[in-house]
Design an enzyme around this catalytic site. Sequence first.
Site, PDB file in Angstrom:
ATOM      1  N   LEU A 295      -2.727  -6.165  -8.424  1.00  0.00           N
ATOM      2  CA  LEU A 295      -2.104  -7.176  -9.271  1.00  0.00           C
ATOM      3  C   LEU A 295      -3.087  -8.077 -10.019  1.00  0.00           C
ATOM      4  O   LEU A 295      -2.663  -8.997 -10.712  1.00  0.00           O
ATOM      5  CB  LEU A 295      -1.170  -8.054  -8.420  1.00  0.00           C
ATOM      6  CG  LEU A 295      -0.062  -7.317  -7.669  1.00  0.00           C
ATOM      7  CD1 LEU A 295       0.779  -8.312  -6.865  1.00  0.00           C
ATOM      8  CD2 LEU A 295       0.809  -6.508  -8.614  1.00  0.00           C
ATOM      9  N   LYS A 296      -4.368  -7.829  -9.880  1.00  0.00           N
ATOM     10  CA  LYS A 296      -5.365  -8.730 -10.457  1.00  0.00           C
ATOM     11  C   LYS A 296      -6.030  -8.115 -11.686  1.00  0.00           C
ATOM     12  O   LYS A 296      -6.346  -6.927 -11.701  1.00  0.00           O
ATOM     13  CB  LYS A 296      -6.438  -9.079  -9.417  1.00  0.00           C
ATOM     14  CG  LYS A 296      -5.882  -9.642  -8.112  1.00  0.00           C
ATOM     15  CD  LYS A 296      -5.070 -10.905  -8.336  1.00  0.00           C
ATOM     16  CE  LYS A 296      -4.514 -11.451  -7.021  1.00  0.00           C
ATOM     17  NZ  LYS A 296      -3.674 -12.653  -7.233  1.00  0.00           N
ATOM     18  N   LEU A 297      -6.242  -8.953 -12.695  1.00  0.00           N
ATOM     19  CA  LEU A 297      -6.959  -8.511 -13.878  1.00  0.00           C
ATOM     20  C   LEU A 297      -8.448  -8.446 -13.568  1.00  0.00           C
ATOM     21  O   LEU A 297      -9.006  -9.374 -12.976  1.00  0.00           O
ATOM     22  CB  LEU A 297      -6.716  -9.487 -15.034  1.00  0.00           C
ATOM     23  CG  LEU A 297      -7.248  -9.074 -16.410  1.00  0.00           C
ATOM     24  CD1 LEU A 297      -6.521  -7.836 -16.916  1.00  0.00           C
ATOM     25  CD2 LEU A 297      -7.086 -10.222 -17.399  1.00  0.00           C
TER      26      LEU A 297
ATOM     27  N   HIS B 152       1.964   2.437 -13.576  1.00  0.00           N
ATOM     28  CA  HIS B 152       2.888   1.333 -13.821  1.00  0.00           C
ATOM     29  C   HIS B 152       4.315   1.854 -13.708  1.00  0.00           C
ATOM     30  O   HIS B 152       4.626   2.932 -14.230  1.00  0.00           O
ATOM     31  CB  HIS B 152       2.655   0.753 -15.224  1.00  0.00           C
ATOM     32  CG  HIS B 152       3.540  -0.410 -15.547  1.00  0.00           C
ATOM     33  ND1 HIS B 152       3.349  -1.659 -14.986  1.00  0.00           N
ATOM     34  CD2 HIS B 152       4.632  -0.514 -16.352  1.00  0.00           C
ATOM     35  CE1 HIS B 152       4.289  -2.481 -15.440  1.00  0.00           C
ATOM     36  NE2 HIS B 152       5.080  -1.808 -16.256  1.00  0.00           N
TER      37      HIS B 152
ATOM     38  N   GLU C 106       6.536   8.530  -9.329  1.00  0.00           N
ATOM     39  CA  GLU C 106       5.138   8.125  -9.205  1.00  0.00           C
ATOM     40  C   GLU C 106       4.405   8.975  -8.177  1.00  0.00           C
ATOM     41  O   GLU C 106       3.237   9.353  -8.371  1.00  0.00           O
ATOM     42  CB  GLU C 106       5.045   6.659  -8.772  1.00  0.00           C
ATOM     43  CG  GLU C 106       5.486   5.629  -9.780  1.00  0.00           C
ATOM     44  CD  GLU C 106       5.306   4.216  -9.239  1.00  0.00           C
ATOM     45  OE1 GLU C 106       4.304   3.979  -8.551  1.00  0.00           O
ATOM     46  OE2 GLU C 106       6.173   3.366  -9.489  1.00  0.00           O
TER      47      GLU C 106
ATOM     48  N   ASN D 242      -4.511   3.449 -13.534  1.00  0.00           N
ATOM     49  CA  ASN D 242      -3.429   2.666 -12.925  1.00  0.00           C
ATOM     50  C   ASN D 242      -2.114   3.400 -13.132  1.00  0.00           C
ATOM     51  O   ASN D 242      -1.972   4.189 -14.063  1.00  0.00           O
ATOM     52  CB  ASN D 242      -3.351   1.281 -13.584  1.00  0.00           C
ATOM     53  CG  ASN D 242      -2.243   0.420 -12.985  1.00  0.00           C
ATOM     54  OD1 ASN D 242      -2.146   0.249 -11.777  1.00  0.00           O
ATOM     55  ND2 ASN D 242      -1.382  -0.127 -13.837  1.00  0.00           N
TER      56      ASN D 242
ATOM     57  N   ASP E 115      -2.120  -3.411 -18.589  1.00  0.00           N
ATOM     58  CA  ASP E 115      -1.273  -2.293 -19.026  1.00  0.00           C
ATOM     59  C   ASP E 115      -1.491  -1.882 -20.473  1.00  0.00           C
ATOM     60  O   ASP E 115      -0.560  -1.417 -21.134  1.00  0.00           O
ATOM     61  CB  ASP E 115       0.216  -2.641 -18.822  1.00  0.00           C
ATOM     62  CG  ASP E 115       0.542  -3.008 -17.388  1.00  0.00           C
ATOM     63  OD1 ASP E 115      -0.103  -2.467 -16.475  1.00  0.00           O
ATOM     64  OD2 ASP E 115       1.442  -3.841 -17.185  1.00  0.00           O
TER      65      ASP E 115
ATOM     66  N   GLY F 111       0.786  -1.228   0.000  1.00  0.00           N
ATOM     67  CA  GLY F 111       0.000   0.000   0.000  1.00  0.00           C
ATOM     68  C   GLY F 111       0.819   1.278   0.000  1.00  0.00           C
ATOM     69  O   GLY F 111       0.369   2.304   0.519  1.00  0.00           O
TER      70      GLY F 111
END
Length: 205
Positions: A96-98, A113, A183, A111, A154, A18
């Site tokens: 991390l999940k689609l 990346h 970021e 998101n 992505d 987090g």
Amino acid sequence: MAKNGNKLRLAVLISGAGTTLRNLIDKIAAGHLRAEIVAVISSSAAAKGLGHAAAANIPAFVVEPKSFAKPADFSAALFDCCRTARTELVVMGGWLKLVTIPADYAGRVINIHPALIPLFCGKGMYGPRVHEAVLAAGAKVSGCTVHFVDNQYDEGPIIAQRTVPVLEGDTPASLAGRVFAAESELYPQVINWIADGLIKSPVLA
């Protein structure tokens, strides 16, 4: 989206420590992010990032893929949480999940990346793996990318990027630290742009 000076209502999706969530909480507290985090949703009950939500008194939900028979049911449950919280923008932070984006949230999920998409991205490219790949390729520049999320890893439309140099002697950890610093500034800036109506969200398939 937010109008007339109202704060943009965010749901932050996490899967681990987090750190992005913590940064957004801090930016809001400092007055640098015109938003309110109304929900934190974790894909794991063991995610350390849930502690950041608790410390900030933010409602948290745990939606674990293993609890659902089908991926579609997982995605549906996730966005039900977003609707319950009246979320305007869904912000992935180390998620991390689609997921499958429903029609009412198309163009309202973003998101960040830790690389310059379309390089070093896609399924399995997350965390230290990204920075290891950058160094293995001998790249001289890396950075981060904020993009709209579609139903692939992505591949959604890019909103903004920020570059950082890859330095001689860099390790994955040292490069990761430099990228995360970028970021930490870019993500809140993009969220503010969205809140101010400066970015038009595309309708994604």
